[in-house]
Design a protein around this motif. Sequence first.
Motif, PDB file in Angstrom:
ATOM      1  N   ASP A  90      36.773   9.604 -19.403  1.00 44.27           N
ATOM      2  CA  ASP A  90      37.673   9.114 -20.444  1.00 44.27           C
ATOM      3  C   ASP A  90      39.148   9.224 -20.040  1.00 44.27           C
ATOM      4  N   ARG A 112      32.522  18.740 -39.336  1.00 42.49           N
ATOM      5  CA  ARG A 112      32.294  17.458 -38.681  1.00 42.49           C
ATOM      6  C   ARG A 112      32.708  16.268 -39.548  1.00 42.49           C
ATOM      7  N   VAL A 134      22.472  18.196 -26.058  1.00 42.85           N
ATOM      8  CA  VAL A 134      21.465  17.743 -27.029  1.00 42.85           C
ATOM      9  C   VAL A 134      22.160  16.943 -28.134  1.00 42.85           C
ATOM     10  N   ARG A 135      21.362  16.250 -28.935  1.00 38.61           N
ATOM     11  CA  ARG A 135      21.939  15.524 -30.065  1.00 38.61           C
ATOM     12  C   ARG A 135      22.509  16.515 -31.076  1.00 38.61           C
ATOM     13  N   PRO A 136      23.544  16.105 -31.832  1.00 39.61           N
ATOM     14  CA  PRO A 136      24.199  17.005 -32.773  1.00 39.61           C
ATOM     15  C   PRO A 136      23.220  17.750 -33.690  1.00 39.61           C
ATOM     16  N   ASN A 174      19.417  16.858 -22.359  1.00 36.94           N
ATOM     17  CA  ASN A 174      19.619  16.808 -20.908  1.00 36.94           C
ATOM     18  C   ASN A 174      19.850  18.202 -20.347  1.00 36.94           C
ATOM     19  N   ASP A 210      22.049   6.357 -38.238  1.00 33.76           N
ATOM     20  CA  ASP A 210      21.788   7.799 -38.253  1.00 33.76           C
ATOM     21  C   ASP A 210      23.100   8.488 -38.623  1.00 33.76           C
ATOM     22  N   PRO A 222      23.862  11.443 -40.136  1.00 34.18           N
ATOM     23  CA  PRO A 222      24.130  12.835 -39.763  1.00 34.18           C
ATOM     24  C   PRO A 222      24.587  12.988 -38.304  1.00 34.18           C
ATOM     25  N   ASN A 223      24.012  12.191 -37.417  1.00 34.59           N
ATOM     26  CA  ASN A 223      24.422  12.269 -36.008  1.00 34.59           C
ATOM     27  C   ASN A 223      25.549  11.277 -35.684  1.00 34.59           C
ATOM     28  N   GLN A 224      26.011  10.559 -36.689  1.00 33.68           N
ATOM     29  CA  GLN A 224      27.135   9.618 -36.559  1.00 33.68           C
ATOM     30  C   GLN A 224      26.894   8.575 -35.464  1.00 33.68           C
ATOM     31  N   ARG A 225      25.816   7.842 -35.601  1.00 32.47           N
ATOM     32  CA  ARG A 225      25.523   6.800 -34.619  1.00 32.47           C
ATOM     33  C   ARG A 225      24.682   5.698 -35.252  1.00 32.47           C
ATOM     34  N   ASN A 253      33.982   3.939 -24.362  1.00 37.29           N
ATOM     35  CA  ASN A 253      34.104   5.295 -24.903  1.00 37.29           C
ATOM     36  C   ASN A 253      33.266   5.500 -26.161  1.00 37.29           C
ATOM     37  N   GLU A 267      16.656   1.723 -19.799  1.00 38.99           N
ATOM     38  CA  GLU A 267      17.463   2.364 -20.834  1.00 38.99           C
ATOM     39  C   GLU A 267      18.566   3.107 -20.097  1.00 38.99           C
ATOM     40  N   LEU A 268      19.815   2.705 -20.298  1.00 35.54           N
ATOM     41  CA  LEU A 268      20.935   3.363 -19.628  1.00 35.54           C
ATOM     42  C   LEU A 268      21.667   4.260 -20.615  1.00 35.54           C
ATOM     43  N   SER A 284      22.464   8.015 -22.471  1.00 37.96           N
ATOM     44  CA  SER A 284      21.615   9.056 -23.037  1.00 37.96           C
ATOM     45  C   SER A 284      22.054   9.346 -24.460  1.00 37.96           C
ATOM     46  N   GLU A 285      21.081   9.695 -25.295  1.00 42.21           N
ATOM     47  CA  GLU A 285      21.423  10.039 -26.680  1.00 42.21           C
ATOM     48  C   GLU A 285      22.112  11.392 -26.756  1.00 42.21           C
ATOM     49  N   ALA A 286      21.956  12.182 -25.719  1.00 43.21           N
ATOM     50  CA  ALA A 286      22.593  13.501 -25.652  1.00 43.21           C
ATOM     51  C   ALA A 286      23.617  13.473 -24.518  1.00 43.21           C
ATOM     52  N   PRO A 287      24.620  14.356 -24.587  1.00 42.84           N
ATOM     53  CA  PRO A 287      25.642  14.339 -23.535  1.00 42.84           C
ATOM     54  C   PRO A 287      25.102  14.822 -22.187  1.00 42.84           C
ATOM     55  N   PRO A 342      34.245   9.466 -38.150  1.00 37.13           N
ATOM     56  CA  PRO A 342      34.588   9.603 -39.569  1.00 37.13           C
ATOM     57  C   PRO A 342      35.868   8.817 -39.837  1.00 37.13           C
TER      58      PRO A 342
END
Lengths: 386, 486
Positions: free
Chosen positions: A142, A221, A294-296, A347, B105, B107-110, B166, B182-183, B185-188, B218
């Motif tokens: 970024d 959040r 992981v996801r939030p 991950n 989704d 709660p996970n903001q996506r 971003n 699938e490129l 990832s849902e997680a960092p 948000p």
Amino acid sequence: MADLAGILGADRLSDECGTPILTPRDAAEVSTLLEAASKTGLALVVRGGGTKTNWRPEPTRCDAILSTAALVGIVDRQPGDMTLVAQAGTPLAALQAAVTGDATHHQRLMLDGVGGEHATLGGILATRAAGPRRQRYGTPRDIVIGARYVTGDGLAAKTGGTVVKNVAGYDVAKLLIGSQGSLAVITEVSLKLHPVPDAARTVILQTTAVAAVTDFVAAVRTAPITATVFDVRWPDGVVAVRIESTPDGAAAQIDLLGGFAALEELSSEAGNALLEEHLAFPFSGAGAVLGVGVRPEHLGTLLTAIAAAGGLFVGRATLVAGDIVLPDLDPERITQLVQAVRDMGGNVQARRGVETHRLATGAAAPGVASVEAAIKQQLDPAGVLV
Amino acid sequence: MAETTGALAVATQARAIVGPDWVVTDAAQLRVYECDGLTNHRIVPGAVVLPGSTEQVAAVVRLCHEHHVPFVARGAGSGLSGGALPTEDGIVIGLSRLREVLDLDAPNQRVRVQPGVTNLRVSEVAAPHGLYYAPDPSSQQVCTIGGNLAENAGGAHCLKYGFTVNHVLTATVVLSDGTIVELGSEAPDAPGLDLLGVLIGSEGTVGIVTEALLNLLPKPEHVETLVAMFPSTETAGDAVSAIIAEGVVPAAVEMMDRLAIDAAKTQTPITWDTEAALIVELDGPANEVRSQFEAINAICKRCGADAVQVAASPEERLTIWRARKSAFAAVGQLSPAYLVQDGVIPRTRLPEVLNGIRALADEAGLRVANVFHAGDGNLHPLVLYDNAVAGEQAKAEAIAMRIVELCVDFGGSITGEHGVGIEKVCSMPKMFTGDDLTAFDRVRAAFDPVGLCNPGKLLPTPRLCGEVPGFYHTHRVETAGLGERM
């Protein structure tokens, strides 16, 4: 090897535990070196400050180390444009000091110096290293706006530029960031700078109840709060929020945070010390280190799993990403945690420990693996960069 | 012609995949797809296929691969660099049927969407949850997420929030041989190469996005917007530098010159009467925004603003943004035809570059309106011309190209958000060396070894641009034994 040393001159070749170290002075020398290595079938490992060499598995072979130690210095800095161009071997700490040391412009470089004072700009990129401040400023992907690099077979090329907005050509920097030096040698990097806010305040929540952590994180959040750092330390039971804003803005956000839980405000020194401590965490103690994401929604499950495995965690509360230190290097516990994270769809990346790498390295999906192999073939056809 | 047969063969077999109603081969209907937003380039494609699922896209791409037929993906067709321009021997794969919001989704903001969903729709579905999608290209009412990923779309607010790259977590992508991957990832922190990062902004040359998982933010607690009227673009430019020097990162800093303002007046009820209008928007926590907004207001006055209008209500804010976002299209009211340009400069060079643009316009005897993202130096000069006057279009195109090359001379880029497409392929060597371009070409070859995925875009080819010094290399088609150089 004598050929490569001949390219650079004898003074650019040293030796470390039997492995020769080549220290090219500029991108042109990197190019000549890699072209020659390609033709002779040598295997080179790129090294910056050498602070995160264990973030990757041991190379299966290494004829020489290509050090970026001589690729140092600021190439250009434009305070009005808030951009900086520097050679890749420059220690990040030196760059940050140069930027913040300019008292007239109040700017800073928001890459986190993961790895300490010797960590270089190129190394931070190659390992995609990021620390607490990624909460607000993101990771190298970024902040980097362009790069110069030399492919495995010696092609010296540029991607991006020195302006903050630019979509001309492929963003090859994205490929190089996190590639562990396996595709090309990064020789120069263009970066965005950010303003230094007038006020910085840190509050902490202390609790050993997972639910108290997740409730607080969920409330923050969705609240109008722009945190620079939002970290969890577990099982210590510390949640830290650092607000950087105008004095008014910081005060209002700190007040708001106080409405969600009973918090303690740290002194400015203690707040800065906490930031440094969290930055250094993956290098602390002994044992295995895993980078996890992981996801939030899985923050609570992750914290529970880490505590159950006897691990220590410092990471970002909402992203969710951070590092786990497992002090006893027990393969069973490593496996247990790796599986727990993968079960959450998360991950895992090994950061420290040969055994950790063996246990935590997963295979890419078949289609993705083919593309990755094709990119490697295109940018480093002779497989020089290992 | 063998190539036409190829496209027709694909079209014929594609009927069994997507259904007969979703394959277009009728000459009149094909003309709908002959251009995108870059209307001065038109090529009627061999056929158009409109798949209804990821699997159908993959099956159609596999057909193209088998028959060696080139293809280009198309979203709304609102791109401004000709990225969706077809080839006459190729297939257009239209993604307009894939327009479902699949999963929000909160709660996970996506949110997971299909590529044909419009940019604005994403923010609309997120709004009830207090969330929104940050990238906001001016065409957001019509442009689609698939196109946004292809172009790495920005918008007025990317100064603070960044670009499409971003804000995307994952993408389902059909590669040039029909493989579905699938490129991201849902997680960092996924291990491996950042293939998603290179896909975004690749202008449809590395694959077709059939699904994307987008990150939502948000909604900011507080927003303040002002319009400052300056006696010249130079003084407005000084104000931009002063705002940046103050250490404030506004959500947006936009500038319009008199001609652009005049155009916008035909569409929106604004009364601005000035040489340069600077729109500044701040968002974030209320107290922070209020204190910074006061500072910015003072800076504008100090830098010579004759008047500063503050949006007193959401409606007034909307009017300001409508004026700004409608400016491109509104220029159509002032001139029979115009070209939209997109170049980037270091923002500190703004006055010099604007003078350079004025000199170029005067020299050609054409009018140029300037609407731009001043905060990040992304210029959008609009070159006005009359296509009924012989030679004027060519003159306008030449000026447009010289303007972007001027941007490069000042250390900038030939494109900030519209992409290279077909329009700027021949300007790429102005910004990149032969070796830079070779490296780009290798990246492309890794994804598309045969060269079927939107060929002729993004990178210069000898056919379009003549030989680029240092850029000759064996084409992949030659290497694969599928063709040879004449």
